[in-house]
Design a protein around this motif. Structure first.
Motif, PDB file in Angstrom:
ATOM      1  N   GLU A 107       6.835  -2.252   4.791  1.00 28.01           N
ATOM      2  CA  GLU A 107       5.664  -2.489   5.410  1.00 28.01           C
ATOM      3  C   GLU A 107       5.862  -4.936   5.433  1.00 28.01           C
ATOM      4  N   PRO A 108       5.238  -5.835   6.668  1.00 30.94           N
ATOM      5  CA  PRO A 108       5.809  -6.949   7.075  1.00 30.94           C
ATOM      6  C   PRO A 108       6.222  -7.708   6.080  1.00 30.94           C
ATOM      7  N   VAL A 109       5.519  -8.010   5.597  1.00 30.83           N
ATOM      8  CA  VAL A 109       5.181  -8.991   4.118  1.00 30.83           C
ATOM      9  C   VAL A 109       6.281  -8.882   3.678  1.00 30.83           C
ATOM     10  N   ALA A 110       6.219  -7.589   2.704  1.00 32.93           N
ATOM     11  CA  ALA A 110       7.516  -7.583   2.092  1.00 32.93           C
ATOM     12  C   ALA A 110       8.841  -6.908   2.228  1.00 32.93           C
ATOM     13  N   ASP A 111       9.061  -7.295   3.874  1.00 37.45           N
ATOM     14  CA  ASP A 111      10.113  -6.904   3.960  1.00 37.45           C
ATOM     15  C   ASP A 111      10.736  -8.553   5.021  1.00 37.45           C
ATOM     16  N   ILE A 112       9.734  -8.878   5.522  1.00 39.69           N
ATOM     17  CA  ILE A 112      10.546 -10.234   4.621  1.00 39.69           C
ATOM     18  C   ILE A 112      10.686 -10.783   3.707  1.00 39.69           C
ATOM     19  N   LEU A 113       9.718 -10.939   2.738  1.00 42.25           N
ATOM     20  CA  LEU A 113       9.824 -11.599   1.372  1.00 42.25           C
ATOM     21  C   LEU A 113      11.479 -10.577   1.030  1.00 42.25           C
ATOM     22  N   ARG A 114      11.546  -9.248   1.255  1.00 40.33           N
ATOM     23  CA  ARG A 114      12.854  -8.621   0.110  1.00 40.33           C
ATOM     24  C   ARG A 114      13.933  -9.305   0.751  1.00 40.33           C
ATOM     25  N   GLY A 115      13.951  -9.370   2.018  1.00 42.69           N
ATOM     26  CA  GLY A 115      15.624 -10.964   2.903  1.00 42.69           C
ATOM     27  C   GLY A 115      15.147 -11.806   2.413  1.00 42.69           C
ATOM     28  N   THR A 116      14.405 -12.001   1.309  1.00 44.53           N
ATOM     29  CA  THR A 116      15.020 -13.645   1.585  1.00 44.53           C
ATOM     30  C   THR A 116      15.239 -13.861  -0.121  1.00 44.53           C
ATOM     31  N   HIS A 165      14.432  -8.118  -6.371  1.00 42.84           N
ATOM     32  CA  HIS A 165      13.614  -7.501  -6.047  1.00 42.84           C
ATOM     33  C   HIS A 165      12.806  -6.748  -7.271  1.00 42.84           C
ATOM     34  N   THR A 166      12.022  -6.857  -7.898  1.00 43.44           N
ATOM     35  CA  THR A 166      10.976  -5.499  -8.639  1.00 43.44           C
ATOM     36  C   THR A 166      10.416  -4.621  -7.709  1.00 43.44           C
ATOM     37  N   VAL A 167       9.623  -3.520  -8.349  1.00 50.71           N
ATOM     38  CA  VAL A 167       9.297  -2.825  -8.006  1.00 50.71           C
ATOM     39  C   VAL A 167       8.858  -2.161  -8.740  1.00 50.71           C
ATOM     40  N   LEU A 168       6.940  -1.503  -9.065  1.00 49.94           N
ATOM     41  CA  LEU A 168       5.739  -1.215  -9.743  1.00 49.94           C
ATOM     42  C   LEU A 168       5.528  -0.202  -8.807  1.00 49.94           C
ATOM     43  N   ALA A 216       1.118  -1.507  -0.218  1.00 50.48           N
ATOM     44  CA  ALA A 216       0.347   0.155  -0.061  1.00 50.48           C
ATOM     45  C   ALA A 216       1.046   1.553   0.004  1.00 50.48           C
ATOM     46  N   GLY A 217       0.703   2.486  -1.056  1.00 47.89           N
ATOM     47  CA  GLY A 217       0.723   3.647  -0.692  1.00 47.89           C
ATOM     48  C   GLY A 217       2.339   3.321  -1.204  1.00 47.89           C
ATOM     49  N   SER A 218       3.439   2.217  -1.677  1.00 45.21           N
ATOM     50  CA  SER A 218       4.638   1.879  -2.215  1.00 45.21           C
ATOM     51  C   SER A 218       5.249   1.441  -0.986  1.00 45.21           C
ATOM     52  N   ASP A 219       4.706   1.179   0.060  1.00 47.11           N
ATOM     53  CA  ASP A 219       5.117   0.886   1.644  1.00 47.11           C
ATOM     54  C   ASP A 219       6.606  -0.475   1.654  1.00 47.11           C
ATOM     55  N   MET A 220       7.525  -0.090   1.486  1.00 50.25           N
ATOM     56  CA  MET A 220       8.722  -1.028   0.937  1.00 50.25           C
ATOM     57  C   MET A 220       8.702  -2.127   1.859  1.00 50.25           C
TER      58      MET A 220
END
Length: 440
Positions: free
Chosen positions: A319-328, A332-335, A313-317
């Motif tokens: 937020e919990p799910v995005a933060d967990i997955l990005r480090g794994t 990552h590709t941001v739209l 939401a609002g390109s909030d990188m």
């Protein structure tokens, strides 16, 4: 012979002893069942008798007196004393004939045609291959999209995240990847999608050509959180079936956010406290365990190249799910919504996106082109507000002058479709070679 083996497997799966219990309590979405605790385990499924039909459920907690069951549907009509049958841990039996089909997370067909079952029953939740046995990342893959062939390369066995808000072209980009990326089989997990979108995605977005090598595992938004969560596990088990045959599998999950939200509903109902912005502590391991099942397989097997979408939401990188997955993941590709609003698709924000397959995925000359393109786009992004406000004065900064000159060509390049990786790099080189404005 295969038919005889299939029949033999079905016979072997028949239960000689059946275990029954009774509904003891019905409270706050959880059903207490007595009589099963001596045989049941957490994760086992049950079938609850209703006045009309049966209701599935999953055991999410156990005590000495009863089992706590989370239902897979509405409990309307359920009463204390209703009969409950234990059906143990569910398993799925993929086979090659599933290619081109649409199934639910329990391995049942959704397209109205009979679905053959494989000879090996697989668990939904399996361990990732041992780390020391896994191969390294493979060769660069052609994707049909210039930006992913060059600046954000994808290689066999890589796992990337696709971070996007709603309405910025995420589903369209996933379908382009499903049809364009080099792979033997494509497995798509559609988790919590709107029901009306499934047929449109299959017939219009994917089409017969795309479905010819695709298995779709779908759980629409009206299904219970148990079924929605299981969709990701089922799709990964199907992907592992083909990987173990030595095939290269492209795995697409849309979306990990809805997977995590389904788990949150289940965990909170089971009594796990929320701690991570409303998510339970177990969500981190849940996401990482799923992502680790993708990637390069052990020696002698194939690879699972994974693309995991995340709703932000609002390109909030952060937020919990995005933060967990990005480090794994391995990139990552941001739209970006602002890019989509000015009509450029895919709306990839190249500056905020990273592929960790670089620099190994490109030659020295290609890495130089990529570095120059990223430098120009980064310089433009840093000064974009000043440029749009009319405060930019040509000649004051040579690097910014070059960025302003190259930006229109690089922006057009990011939307380019491509026939091959070499064609993509030729187009990138041409964009970086564009003449200075005002000159021939």
């Amino acid at each position: 012979m295969d038919k005889l083996e299939s029949v033999a497997q079905r016979i072997a799966q028949l239960r000689l002893v059946r275990h029954f219990g009774r509904v003891q309590t019905i409270r706050a979405g959880l059903i207490g069942v007595e009589g099963l605790t001596a045989h049941a385990s957490v994760g086992d499924r049950v079938q609850i008798a209703l006045p009309e039909g049966q209701l599935g459920g999953e055991i999410v907690g156990l005590s000495q007196r009863n089992a706590q069951v989370l239902p897979e549907g509405t409990i309307e009509g359920l009463s204390v004393g209703a009969e409950v049958e234990l059906v143990f841990a569910p398993r799925i039996s993929p086979c090659d004939a599933w290619v081109g089909r649409i199934i639910d997370p329990l391995g049942q067909p959704l397209d109205g045609r009979p679905l053959p079952q494989g000879l090996v029953a697989r668990s939904f939740r399996t361990e990732a291959p041992p780390a020391v046995t896994r191969k390294r990342l493979g060769e660069r893959l052609a994707t049909g999209l210039a930006v992913f062939d060059t600046i954000l390369p994808l290689v066999a066995g890589q796992r990337i995240g696709l971070f996007a808000g709603s309405g910025v072209g995420k589903s369209t980009l996933l379908s382009q990847m499903a049809k364009g990326v080099q792979a033997d089989v494509v497995v798509i997990a559609m988790i919590g999608e709107r029901g009306r979108e499934l047929r449109e995605f299959v017939e219009k977005t994917m089409g017969p050509e795309g479905m010819a090598r695709t298995v779709i595992v779908a759980a629409t938004s009206d299904r219970s959180p148990l079924i929605r969560r299981r969709a990701a596990w089922a799709a990964m088990s199907v992907a592992e079936h083909f990987r173990d045959q030595g095939k290269h599998v492209l795995f697409l999950a849309d979306s990990i956010t809805r997977f995590a939200e389904a788990h949150r509903e289940i965990a909170l109902a089971a009594g796990e406290p929320p701690s991570y912005r409303g998510f339970p502590p177990s969500v981190s391991n849940l996401i990482m365990a799923l992502a680790e099942r993708a990637g390069p397989g052990p020696e002698g097997t194939g690879d699972i190249t994974g693309i995991f979408s995340v709703l932000v939401a609002g390109s909030d990188m952060e937020e919990p799910v995005a933060d967990i997955l990005r480090g794994t993941l391995d990139g990552h590709t941001v739209l970006e919504r602002a890019i989509a609003e000015r009509g450029r698709f895919p709306a990839v924000d190249v500056v905020r996106s990273v592929s960790r397959s670089l620099p190994d995925a490109a030659t020295a000359a290609e890495n130089q082109l990529i570095a120059r393109a990223r430098a120009a786009l980064g310089a433009y992004a840093e000064s974009e507000l000043m440029i749009r406000a009319g405060l930019y004065a040509p000649g004051s900064d040579p690097k910014l002058d070059e960025a302003v000159r190259l930006f229109p060509q690089l922006d057009d390049f990011a939307a380019r479709r491509s026939a091959s990786t070499s064609d993509s790099f030729a187009a990138l080189e041409a964009a970086l070679r564009s003449p200075v404005r005002g000159r021939a």
